[in-house]
Design a protein around this motif. Sequence first.
Motif, PDB file in Angstrom:
ATOM      1  N   ALA A  30      -8.008  -7.657   5.346  1.00 43.32           N
ATOM      2  CA  ALA A  30      -6.833  -8.536   5.400  1.00 43.32           C
ATOM      3  C   ALA A  30      -7.117  -9.845   4.667  1.00 43.32           C
ATOM      4  O   ALA A  30      -6.222 -10.421   4.065  1.00 43.32           O
ATOM      5  CB  ALA A  30      -6.438  -8.807   6.841  1.00 43.32           C
ATOM      6  N   GLY A  31      -8.362 -10.285   4.674  1.00 48.59           N
ATOM      7  CA  GLY A  31      -8.725 -11.516   3.987  1.00 48.59           C
ATOM      8  C   GLY A  31      -9.407 -11.285   2.654  1.00 48.59           C
ATOM      9  O   GLY A  31      -9.885 -12.221   2.023  1.00 48.59           O
ATOM     10  N   THR A  32      -9.459 -10.038   2.222  1.00 47.74           N
ATOM     11  CA  THR A  32     -10.153  -9.684   0.982  1.00 47.74           C
ATOM     12  C   THR A  32      -9.322  -8.662   0.209  1.00 47.74           C
ATOM     13  O   THR A  32      -9.677  -7.492   0.120  1.00 47.74           O
ATOM     14  CB  THR A  32     -11.549  -9.085   1.318  1.00 47.74           C
ATOM     15  N   PRO A  33      -8.190  -9.084  -0.353  1.00 46.82           N
ATOM     16  CA  PRO A  33      -7.258  -8.130  -0.949  1.00 46.82           C
ATOM     17  C   PRO A  33      -7.725  -7.474  -2.249  1.00 46.82           C
ATOM     18  O   PRO A  33      -7.133  -6.503  -2.686  1.00 46.82           O
ATOM     19  CB  PRO A  33      -6.003  -8.957  -1.190  1.00 46.82           C
ATOM     20  N   LYS A  34      -8.794  -7.970  -2.876  1.00 44.61           N
ATOM     21  CA  LYS A  34      -9.214  -7.407  -4.161  1.00 44.61           C
ATOM     22  C   LYS A  34     -10.492  -6.584  -4.049  1.00 44.61           C
ATOM     23  O   LYS A  34     -11.181  -6.361  -5.036  1.00 44.61           O
ATOM     24  CB  LYS A  34      -9.392  -8.513  -5.188  1.00 44.61           C
ATOM     25  N   ALA A  35     -10.816  -6.121  -2.880  1.00 45.02           N
ATOM     26  CA  ALA A  35     -12.017  -5.312  -2.681  1.00 45.02           C
ATOM     27  C   ALA A  35     -11.868  -3.943  -3.331  1.00 45.02           C
ATOM     28  O   ALA A  35     -10.767  -3.517  -3.699  1.00 45.02           O
ATOM     29  CB  ALA A  35     -12.287  -5.143  -1.187  1.00 45.02           C
ATOM     30  N   LEU A  36     -12.979  -3.280  -3.468  1.00 45.51           N
ATOM     31  CA  LEU A  36     -13.014  -1.892  -3.896  1.00 45.51           C
ATOM     32  C   LEU A  36     -13.360  -1.091  -2.646  1.00 45.51           C
ATOM     33  O   LEU A  36     -14.357  -1.389  -1.987  1.00 45.51           O
ATOM     34  CB  LEU A  36     -14.086  -1.728  -4.973  1.00 45.51           C
ATOM     35  N   VAL A  37     -12.538  -0.123  -2.285  1.00 46.58           N
ATOM     36  CA  VAL A  37     -12.707   0.614  -1.040  1.00 46.58           C
ATOM     37  C   VAL A  37     -12.978   2.090  -1.337  1.00 46.58           C
ATOM     38  O   VAL A  37     -12.264   2.717  -2.119  1.00 46.58           O
ATOM     39  CB  VAL A  37     -11.447   0.499  -0.143  1.00 46.58           C
ATOM     40  N   ILE A  38     -14.024   2.598  -0.692  1.00 42.29           N
ATOM     41  CA  ILE A  38     -14.311   4.033  -0.703  1.00 42.29           C
ATOM     42  C   ILE A  38     -14.191   4.494   0.741  1.00 42.29           C
ATOM     43  O   ILE A  38     -14.926   4.038   1.610  1.00 42.29           O
ATOM     44  CB  ILE A  38     -15.722   4.339  -1.237  1.00 42.29           C
ATOM     45  N   SER A  39     -13.245   5.392   0.994  1.00 42.79           N
ATOM     46  CA  SER A  39     -12.977   5.828   2.363  1.00 42.79           C
ATOM     47  C   SER A  39     -13.120   7.341   2.496  1.00 42.79           C
ATOM     48  O   SER A  39     -12.657   8.094   1.635  1.00 42.79           O
ATOM     49  CB  SER A  39     -11.558   5.429   2.768  1.00 42.79           C
ATOM     50  N   ASP A  40     -13.734   7.734   3.598  1.00 40.71           N
ATOM     51  CA  ASP A  40     -13.740   9.144   3.949  1.00 40.71           C
ATOM     52  C   ASP A  40     -12.307   9.551   4.299  1.00 40.71           C
ATOM     53  O   ASP A  40     -11.520   8.734   4.787  1.00 40.71           O
ATOM     54  CB  ASP A  40     -14.675   9.371   5.137  1.00 40.71           C
ATOM     55  N   LEU A  41     -11.986  10.784   4.034  1.00 32.79           N
ATOM     56  CA  LEU A  41     -10.642  11.270   4.344  1.00 32.79           C
ATOM     57  C   LEU A  41     -10.446  11.398   5.854  1.00 32.79           C
ATOM     58  O   LEU A  41      -9.388  11.079   6.384  1.00 32.79           O
ATOM     59  CB  LEU A  41     -10.414  12.621   3.654  1.00 32.79           C
ATOM     60  N   ASN A  42     -11.478  11.851   6.543  1.00 26.98           N
ATOM     61  CA  ASN A  42     -11.396  12.066   7.990  1.00 26.98           C
ATOM     62  C   ASN A  42     -12.157  10.960   8.708  1.00 26.98           C
ATOM     63  O   ASN A  42     -13.386  10.926   8.682  1.00 26.98           O
ATOM     64  CB  ASN A  42     -11.966  13.432   8.357  1.00 26.98           C
ATOM     65  N   ILE A  66     -13.004  19.531   0.119  1.00 26.96           N
ATOM     66  CA  ILE A  66     -11.740  19.258  -0.562  1.00 26.96           C
ATOM     67  C   ILE A  66     -10.767  20.406  -0.301  1.00 26.96           C
ATOM     68  O   ILE A  66     -11.029  21.558  -0.641  1.00 26.96           O
ATOM     69  CB  ILE A  66     -11.947  19.054  -2.078  1.00 26.96           C
ATOM     70  N   ILE A  67      -9.674  20.060   0.335  1.00 27.43           N
ATOM     71  CA  ILE A  67      -8.589  21.006   0.593  1.00 27.43           C
ATOM     72  C   ILE A  67      -7.538  20.723  -0.473  1.00 27.43           C
ATOM     73  O   ILE A  67      -7.204  19.564  -0.738  1.00 27.43           O
ATOM     74  CB  ILE A  67      -8.026  20.817   2.009  1.00 27.43           C
ATOM     75  N   ASN A  68      -7.031  21.766  -1.088  1.00 29.27           N
ATOM     76  CA  ASN A  68      -6.120  21.603  -2.217  1.00 29.27           C
ATOM     77  C   ASN A  68      -4.945  20.679  -1.900  1.00 29.27           C
ATOM     78  O   ASN A  68      -4.566  19.855  -2.728  1.00 29.27           O
ATOM     79  CB  ASN A  68      -5.628  22.962  -2.711  1.00 29.27           C
ATOM     80  N   SER A  69      -4.384  20.776  -0.706  1.00 30.03           N
ATOM     81  CA  SER A  69      -3.232  19.932  -0.372  1.00 30.03           C
ATOM     82  C   SER A  69      -3.625  18.449  -0.347  1.00 30.03           C
ATOM     83  O   SER A  69      -2.830  17.587  -0.730  1.00 30.03           O
ATOM     84  CB  SER A  69      -2.614  20.346   0.962  1.00 30.03           C
ATOM     85  N   ASP A  70      -4.853  18.139   0.086  1.00 32.18           N
ATOM     86  CA  ASP A  70      -5.320  16.749   0.056  1.00 32.18           C
ATOM     87  C   ASP A  70      -5.527  16.278  -1.373  1.00 32.18           C
ATOM     88  O   ASP A  70      -5.204  15.134  -1.712  1.00 32.18           O
ATOM     89  CB  ASP A  70      -6.630  16.596   0.838  1.00 32.18           C
ATOM     90  N   LEU A  71      -6.063  17.151  -2.211  1.00 30.28           N
ATOM     91  CA  LEU A  71      -6.273  16.810  -3.620  1.00 30.28           C
ATOM     92  C   LEU A  71      -4.939  16.524  -4.304  1.00 30.28           C
ATOM     93  O   LEU A  71      -4.796  15.520  -5.011  1.00 30.28           O
ATOM     94  CB  LEU A  71      -7.016  17.941  -4.333  1.00 30.28           C
ATOM     95  N   VAL A  72      -3.954  17.361  -4.067  1.00 33.69           N
ATOM     96  CA  VAL A  72      -2.623  17.170  -4.651  1.00 33.69           C
ATOM     97  C   VAL A  72      -2.010  15.872  -4.144  1.00 33.69           C
ATOM     98  O   VAL A  72      -1.469  15.078  -4.927  1.00 33.69           O
ATOM     99  CB  VAL A  72      -1.706  18.382  -4.333  1.00 33.69           C
ATOM    100  N   ARG A  73      -2.137  15.630  -2.855  1.00 27.83           N
ATOM    101  CA  ARG A  73      -1.577  14.401  -2.271  1.00 27.83           C
ATOM    102  C   ARG A  73      -2.246  13.165  -2.876  1.00 27.83           C
ATOM    103  O   ARG A  73      -1.569  12.189  -3.202  1.00 27.83           O
ATOM    104  CB  ARG A  73      -1.758  14.425  -0.753  1.00 27.83           C
ATOM    105  N   ALA A  74      -3.561  13.199  -3.027  1.00 27.07           N
ATOM    106  CA  ALA A  74      -4.289  12.069  -3.617  1.00 27.07           C
ATOM    107  C   ALA A  74      -3.883  11.857  -5.068  1.00 27.07           C
ATOM    108  O   ALA A  74      -3.674  10.718  -5.504  1.00 27.07           O
ATOM    109  CB  ALA A  74      -5.793  12.295  -3.509  1.00 27.07           C
ATOM    110  N   ASN A  75      -3.767  12.943  -5.819  1.00 26.11           N
ATOM    111  CA  ASN A  75      -3.382  12.837  -7.229  1.00 26.11           C
ATOM    112  C   ASN A  75      -1.954  12.332  -7.399  1.00 26.11           C
ATOM    113  O   ASN A  75      -1.640  11.687  -8.400  1.00 26.11           O
ATOM    114  CB  ASN A  75      -3.554  14.177  -7.943  1.00 26.11           C
ATOM    115  N   ASP A  76      -1.092  12.618  -6.421  1.00 27.37           N
ATOM    116  CA  ASP A  76       0.305  12.194  -6.493  1.00 27.37           C
ATOM    117  C   ASP A  76       0.522  10.771  -5.978  1.00 27.37           C
ATOM    118  O   ASP A  76       1.607  10.220  -6.136  1.00 27.37           O
ATOM    119  CB  ASP A  76       1.194  13.154  -5.695  1.00 27.37           C
ATOM    120  N   ASP A  77      -0.491  10.181  -5.349  1.00 27.96           N
ATOM    121  CA  ASP A  77      -0.356   8.842  -4.760  1.00 27.96           C
ATOM    122  C   ASP A  77      -0.970   7.818  -5.713  1.00 27.96           C
ATOM    123  O   ASP A  77      -2.185   7.785  -5.903  1.00 27.96           O
ATOM    124  CB  ASP A  77      -1.057   8.802  -3.400  1.00 27.96           C
ATOM    125  N   SER A  78      -0.150   6.979  -6.300  1.00 27.12           N
ATOM    126  CA  SER A  78      -0.628   6.020  -7.297  1.00 27.12           C
ATOM    127  C   SER A  78      -1.577   4.982  -6.704  1.00 27.12           C
ATOM    128  O   SER A  78      -2.293   4.302  -7.436  1.00 27.12           O
ATOM    129  CB  SER A  78       0.558   5.320  -7.968  1.00 27.12           C
TER     130      SER A  78
END
Length: 122
Positions: free
Chosen positions: A48-60, A89-101
Amino acid sequence: MNQSDNPLVVLDDDKIMHLLLRKRINLLGIKSNLKFFDQASEALDFLAGTPKALVISDLNLGDMEAWEFLDSLFSQGFQGKFYLMTSSIINSDLVRANDDSRVSGFFEKPLTEDVLIQILDA
Protein backbone atom coordinates in the motif's frame (compact mmCIF):
# COMPACT_ATOMS: atom_id res chain seq x y z
CA MET A 1 13.03 -0.74 -13.14
CA ASN A 2 15.95 -0.04 -10.83
CA GLN A 3 15.88 -2.88 -8.34
CA SER A 4 17.92 -1.04 -5.75
CA ASP A 5 15.19 1.60 -5.43
CA ASN A 6 12.03 -0.47 -5.79
CA PRO A 7 11.59 -3.58 -3.68
CA LEU A 8 11.23 -7.05 -5.08
CA VAL A 9 8.34 -8.59 -3.15
CA VAL A 10 8.00 -12.36 -3.11
CA LEU A 11 4.70 -13.76 -1.90
CA ASP A 12 4.64 -17.49 -1.29
CA ASP A 13 3.34 -19.51 1.64
CA ASP A 14 6.26 -21.94 1.13
CA LYS A 15 9.25 -20.66 3.12
CA ILE A 16 11.55 -23.04 1.22
CA MET A 17 10.76 -21.02 -1.92
CA HIS A 18 11.82 -17.87 -0.06
CA LEU A 19 15.22 -19.42 0.67
CA LEU A 20 15.64 -20.74 -2.86
CA LEU A 21 14.79 -17.42 -4.51
CA ARG A 22 17.01 -15.45 -2.12
CA LYS A 23 19.92 -17.78 -2.90
CA ARG A 24 19.38 -17.63 -6.67
CA ILE A 25 19.13 -13.82 -6.69
CA ASN A 26 22.27 -13.55 -4.57
CA LEU A 27 24.13 -15.96 -6.88
CA LEU A 28 23.21 -13.76 -9.83
CA GLY A 29 24.86 -10.84 -8.04
CA ILE A 30 21.79 -8.68 -8.44
CA LYS A 31 21.44 -5.96 -5.83
CA SER A 32 17.82 -5.87 -4.87
CA ASN A 33 15.70 -4.75 -1.95
CA LEU A 34 14.10 -8.15 -1.21
CA LYS A 35 10.94 -8.51 0.85
CA PHE A 36 9.41 -11.93 1.50
CA PHE A 37 5.87 -12.56 2.70
CA ASP A 38 3.97 -15.76 3.38
CA GLN A 39 0.63 -14.02 4.00
CA ALA A 40 -1.09 -12.05 1.24
CA SER A 41 -2.66 -9.63 3.72
CA GLU A 42 0.79 -8.65 5.07
CA ALA A 43 2.09 -8.15 1.53
CA LEU A 44 -0.89 -5.93 0.70
CA ASP A 45 -0.23 -3.80 3.78
CA PHE A 46 3.41 -3.35 2.76
CA LEU A 47 2.59 -2.66 -0.89
CA ALA A 48 0.00 0.00 0.00
CA GLY A 49 2.95 2.32 0.64
CA THR A 50 5.12 0.97 -2.17
CA PRO A 51 3.14 1.20 -5.42
CA LYS A 52 6.12 0.69 -7.78
CA ALA A 53 7.39 -2.61 -6.41
CA LEU A 54 8.03 -5.69 -8.48
CA VAL A 55 5.91 -8.57 -7.16
CA ILE A 56 6.37 -12.30 -7.71
CA SER A 57 3.42 -14.22 -6.28
CA ASP A 58 2.61 -17.87 -6.00
CA LEU A 59 -0.72 -18.71 -7.58
CA ASN A 60 -1.90 -20.68 -4.54
CA LEU A 61 -1.60 -18.67 -1.34
CA GLY A 62 -2.59 -19.63 2.18
CA ASP A 63 -4.96 -16.79 3.05
CA MET A 64 -6.30 -15.85 -0.41
CA GLU A 65 -5.79 -16.91 -3.99
CA ALA A 66 -3.49 -14.88 -6.24
CA TRP A 67 -6.35 -13.57 -8.39
CA GLU A 68 -8.01 -12.03 -5.32
CA PHE A 69 -4.63 -10.65 -4.22
CA LEU A 70 -4.12 -9.15 -7.69
CA ASP A 71 -7.52 -7.42 -7.59
CA SER A 72 -6.82 -6.01 -4.12
CA LEU A 73 -3.33 -4.92 -5.11
CA PHE A 74 -4.42 -2.96 -8.16
CA SER A 75 -7.46 -1.49 -6.39
CA GLN A 76 -5.02 0.24 -4.01
CA GLY A 77 -3.17 1.93 -6.89
CA PHE A 78 -0.34 -0.53 -7.59
CA GLN A 79 1.82 0.65 -10.52
CA GLY A 80 4.60 -1.92 -10.50
CA LYS A 81 4.99 -5.25 -12.27
CA PHE A 82 3.23 -8.42 -11.15
CA TYR A 83 4.40 -11.95 -11.96
CA LEU A 84 2.77 -15.25 -11.12
CA MET A 85 4.49 -18.54 -10.39
CA THR A 86 3.09 -21.98 -9.72
CA SER A 87 4.35 -25.51 -9.24
CA SER A 88 1.75 -26.93 -11.63
CA ILE A 89 0.64 -24.88 -14.59
CA ILE A 90 -3.00 -25.56 -15.38
CA ASN A 91 -4.00 -24.41 -18.85
CA SER A 92 -6.94 -22.34 -17.59
CA ASP A 93 -4.62 -20.42 -15.23
CA LEU A 94 -2.15 -19.83 -18.06
CA VAL A 95 -4.91 -18.51 -20.32
CA ARG A 96 -6.26 -16.30 -17.54
CA ALA A 97 -2.79 -14.89 -16.82
CA ASN A 98 -2.11 -14.25 -20.51
CA ASP A 99 -5.48 -12.50 -20.88
CA ASP A 100 -4.94 -10.24 -17.83
CA SER A 101 -2.92 -7.16 -18.76
CA ARG A 102 -1.96 -6.67 -15.10
CA VAL A 103 0.10 -9.90 -15.17
CA SER A 104 3.57 -9.32 -16.62
CA GLY A 105 4.48 -13.02 -16.73
CA PHE A 106 3.48 -16.51 -15.62
CA PHE A 107 6.20 -19.02 -14.70
CA GLU A 108 6.59 -22.53 -13.36
CA LYS A 109 8.31 -23.02 -10.01
CA PRO A 110 11.04 -23.17 -9.11
CA LEU A 111 12.09 -20.06 -11.00
CA THR A 112 15.29 -20.56 -12.97
CA GLU A 113 18.15 -18.08 -13.11
CA ASP A 114 17.13 -17.17 -16.67
CA VAL A 115 13.58 -16.38 -15.57
CA LEU A 116 14.83 -14.29 -12.64
CA ILE A 117 17.09 -12.31 -14.96
CA GLN A 118 14.14 -11.76 -17.31
CA ILE A 119 11.93 -10.54 -14.44
CA LEU A 120 14.57 -8.35 -12.81
CA ASP A 121 15.63 -6.75 -16.11
CA ALA A 122 12.03 -5.87 -17.06
